[in-house]
Design a protein around this motif. Structure first.
Motif, PDB file in Angstrom:
ATOM      1  N   GLN A  26     110.665-129.076 -30.251  1.00  0.00           N
ATOM      2  CA  GLN A  26     110.281-129.992 -28.971  1.00  0.00           C
ATOM      3  C   GLN A  26     109.755-131.513 -29.563  1.00  0.00           C
ATOM      4  N   THR A  72     109.887-124.534 -31.764  1.00  0.00           N
ATOM      5  CA  THR A  72     109.532-123.740 -30.605  1.00  0.00           C
ATOM      6  C   THR A  72     109.899-122.446 -30.886  1.00  0.00           C
ATOM      7  N   SER A  81     113.226-127.549 -22.216  1.00  0.00           N
ATOM      8  CA  SER A  81     112.586-128.683 -23.028  1.00  0.00           C
ATOM      9  C   SER A  81     111.838-129.571 -22.076  1.00  0.00           C
ATOM     10  N   VAL A  84     108.511-127.694 -21.296  1.00  0.00           N
ATOM     11  CA  VAL A  84     107.681-127.410 -22.363  1.00  0.00           C
ATOM     12  C   VAL A  84     106.946-128.674 -22.858  1.00  0.00           C
ATOM     13  N   LEU A 130     105.484-123.347 -31.090  1.00  0.00           N
ATOM     14  CA  LEU A 130     105.271-123.392 -29.577  1.00  0.00           C
ATOM     15  C   LEU A 130     105.729-122.259 -28.987  1.00  0.00           C
ATOM     16  N   VAL A 132     107.434-120.882 -25.981  1.00  0.00           N
ATOM     17  CA  VAL A 132     108.241-121.231 -24.991  1.00  0.00           C
ATOM     18  C   VAL A 132     107.856-120.699 -23.633  1.00  0.00           C
TER      19      VAL A 132
END
Length: 168
Positions: A26, A72, A81, A84, A130, A132
């Motif tokens: 990301q 991610t 995307s 997020v 991250l 998601v």
């Protein structure tokens, strides 16, 4: 996004949504930080995640500008995307307020992410990917269909191998 191939033939139409590939990272483009203390605060916040950060060509010590590339937890579709990006941006705004401004135009999968320039300062982030599937439900119910306009109002070739190498 030049979605009319007849009006924008050839390479002029390459940013069409349907051409945006999936990605497992990301991007974030921070257009404004209120000084070096704000940069340090941002790096502390995003230090929980795995990725890299680097200063941009027009970054200065007094007014740093930075880009982030965060890993991610799974591959994302174009729309995911955007969600997020918006979700993490909102979390950072909650902590930093007016001391930071993002450019959300980097969230769509068809948008290029620019690499660091010669002399950029690099910061390695050694946290976790991250999540998601945790971020999307936090923001999705609150988002209208026209997410990019909301983000702009709020915030006022292949890079894949390079990014994979940087994250590994």
């Amino acid at each position: 996004n030049h979605n009319d191939p007849e009006k924008y033939p050839g390479v002029q139409s390459w940013r069409q949504k349907h051409l945006g590939g999936r990605r497992r990272w990301q991007p974030f483009d921070v257009d404004y930080l209120a000084g070096p203390e704000s940069l340090n605060e941002l790096l502390m916040i995003v230090g929980d995640y795995h990725g890299i950060a680097y200063t941009t060509a027009n970054s200065t010590k007094e007014y740093p500008r930075i880009r982030l590339i965060l890993e991610t937890s799974r591959e994302m579709k174009y729309e995911e995307s955007e969600l997020v990006g918006a979700a993490l941006e909102e979390k950072i705004y909650e902590q930093m307020g007016e001391r930071i401004k993002f450019d959300p135009s980097v969230y769509p999968g068809a948008q290029p992410s620019y690499l660091p320039t010669v002399g950029s300062e690099r910061f390695d982030l050694k946290g976790v990917a991250l999540e998601v599937d945790a971020l999307i439900p936090e923001i999705e119910p609150r988002q209208p269909k026209d997410l990019p306009k909301l983000l702009i109002n709020k915030a006022r070739g292949s890079y894949e191998n390079w990014i994979t190498d940087m994250l590994s």
